[in-house]
Design an enzyme around this catalytic site. Structure first.
Site, PDB file in Angstrom:
ATOM      1  CG  MET A 161      -1.828  -1.240   1.291  1.00  0.00           C
ATOM      2  SD  MET A 161      -2.979  -1.195   2.878  1.00  0.00           S
ATOM      3  CE  MET A 161      -3.990   0.256   2.101  1.00  0.00           C
ATOM      4  CB  SER A 162       1.866   3.493  -2.758  1.00  0.00           C
ATOM      5  OG  SER A 162       0.683   3.671  -3.518  1.00  0.00           O
ATOM      6  N   GLY A 163      -0.431   4.393  -0.304  1.00  0.00           N
ATOM      7  CA  GLY A 163      -1.146   5.395   0.349  1.00  0.00           C
ATOM      8  C   GLY A 163      -2.126   5.992  -0.842  1.00  0.00           C
TER       9      GLY A 163
ATOM     10  CB  VAL B  47      -6.897   6.178  -5.657  1.00  0.00           C
ATOM     11  CG1 VAL B  47      -6.306   6.270  -7.118  1.00  0.00           C
ATOM     12  CG2 VAL B  47      -8.336   5.580  -5.795  1.00  0.00           C
TER      13      VAL B  47
ATOM     14  CB  SER C 159      -1.850   0.211  -3.313  1.00  0.00           C
ATOM     15  OG  SER C 159      -1.703   1.654  -2.703  1.00  0.00           O
TER      16      SER C 159
ATOM     17  CG  LEU D  60       7.624  -0.882   1.437  1.00  0.00           C
ATOM     18  CD1 LEU D  60       8.744  -1.132   0.095  1.00  0.00           C
ATOM     19  CD2 LEU D  60       8.105  -1.635   2.494  1.00  0.00           C
TER      20      LEU D  60
ATOM     21  CB  CYS E  23      11.659   1.636  -6.883  1.00  0.00           C
ATOM     22  SG  CYS E  23      10.774   1.827  -5.102  1.00  0.00           S
TER      23      CYS E  23
ATOM     24  N   GLY F 224      -1.078  -2.568  -6.604  1.00  0.00           N
ATOM     25  CA  GLY F 224      -2.038  -1.692  -7.357  1.00  0.00           C
ATOM     26  C   GLY F 224      -1.493  -1.438  -8.953  1.00  0.00           C
TER      27      GLY F 224
ATOM     28  CB  CYS G  85       8.360   8.896  -4.831  1.00  0.00           C
ATOM     29  SG  CYS G  85       9.741   7.791  -4.521  1.00  0.00           S
TER      30      CYS G  85
END
Length: 378
Positions: free
Chosen positions: A24-26, A28, A30, A49, A117, A141, A214
């Site tokens: 979960m990247s935060g 929508v 994932s 992470l 990554c 996601g 990022c």
């Protein structure tokens, strides 16, 4: 469910007995994956992470894996009722991704840190963590598809060509692909994903997509590299292909192959483009547009996802993509070893740069055959 019937993730057991770690990247995408699997009754474990902590980047809209995004991922897990963990991967990310990004730029290449990554952090260390948590699989996601073929799992482009992330996932190995799941790859558009987020009443339903790299807060790659490698932006000469000095530059790292704007050498009859970077001489070499056309591309670090060994054939007539924003083009790939090849483009491409990926596609289907890294100008 009978013992031979497969659930939606491909396992012969009920969802409640199938543990899936969701990366979960935060964002929508994932978040929807986690919510959907939780609603289907899977034993979901969310993992986020923390990859970097670069001050302004924490508050930047469109970043990922930092302050507000960790909060958003935790909030989704609370709303949907499954456990969520945050893992500090800053040191790993620094060593495996950021340092190479800086060094590659300083060497005159144009790196793609998102691929590294996925390859070195998310699909390596995080995947192993998922196994340590006794997960049956890990879901993400990403907009990509995984199909079961006669010789094992296959990687395929997403249904929505505009969202397809195959270029950034070419280095996924067969072993990793066996453990990974991509529940969004079949969706026809991002609007469908946001509709699902609204249906699950997720707070991130309208959250903007992440943009750029990022760990680069404002898109200023050179500024980040100068902080990581003080003294890297040494000035030098802008020269033509004959070595004639046409002007001065403020550091090779500010330029990329194919660049036209910002050279500061106006007043010429013919527009000039960056055709090569000579880091040792601190030179930016410029020339007419036709010099950007490349037909032969050396590729290394190849990850092959075909059914036979890469060296089983002398050449493959497939399609390749040399930049994420460009469509696949017809090419002939000639293996030189298990991990190196010469790629011949049937139609020359402009601006092919070392450090970019060359990804292999089946011209007759949605399948992705892997790819490799462009490692020097041809």
């Amino acid at each position: 469910m009978t013992s031979t019937e497969l659930n939606s993730l491909g396992f012969p057991k009920p969802p409640s007995e199938t543990r899936v770690v969701v990366a979960m990247s935060g964002g929508v995408d994932s978040s929807v994956v986690a919510a959907q699997l939780a609603e289907e009754g899977y034993d979901v474990v969310g993992v986020t992470l923390q990859l970097y902590d670069h001050g302004a980047a924490l508050a930047k809209k469109g970043a990922c894996c930092a302050g507000i995004d960790i909060h958003d991922a935790r909030r989704v897990s609370e709303e949907m009722g499954f456990p969520h963990y945050v893992l500090d991967y800053e040191n790993i990310f620094q060593e495996a991704v950021i340092d190479e990004f800086a060094d590659s730029y300083l060497a005159g290449a144009t790196p793609v840190p998102c691929i590294r990554c996925n390859e070195r952090v998310k699909f390596k260390d995080l995947l192993e963590t998922a196994k340590d948590l006794n997960a049956d699989c890990m879901a993400t996601g990403h907009y990509i598809q995984r199909f079961s073929g006669d010789h094992g799992p296959e990687l395929h482009s997403a249904t929505d060509a505009n969202r397809d992330q195959g270029y950034f996932l070419f280095s996924t190995t067969p072993e990793q692909l066996d453990f990974l799941r991509f529940p969004l790859g079949h969706l026809a558009s991002k609007a469908e994903t946001r509709a699902l987020a609204a249906r699950y009443d997720l707070a991130v339903a309208d959250k903007p997509d992440s943009q750029d790299i990022c760990f680069v807060p404002d898109g200023n790659y050179a500024g980040v590299i100068e902080k990581l490698r003080p003294g890297a932006a040494e000035p030098g000469d802008i020269v033509d292909t004959e070595g004639n000095v046409l002007g001065q530059h403020r550091g090779v790292l500010h330029y990329t192959v194919g660049q036209r704007r910002g050279l500061g050498i106006g007043g010429l009859d013919t527009p000039l483009y960056v055709v090569r970077l000579d880091v040792d001489k601190r030179q930016v070499i410029v020339g007419p547009k036709e010099l950007l056309a490349t037909r032969i591309i050396p590729v290394r670090e190849i990850n092959w996802l075909g059914d036979e060994s890469f060296e089983a054939q002398k050449e493959y007539h497939i399609s390749v993509k040399v930049r994420s924003t460009r469509p696949p083009r017809e090419a002939i790939v000639r293996p030189l070893s298990a991990t190196t090849a010469e790629v011949e483009l049937l139609t020359p491409e402009e601006g092919v740069s070392p450090g970019q990926a060359c990804v292999f596609y089946d011209p007759d289907s949605s399948r992705i055959f892997g790819g490799g890294w462009i490692w020097r100008g041809a």
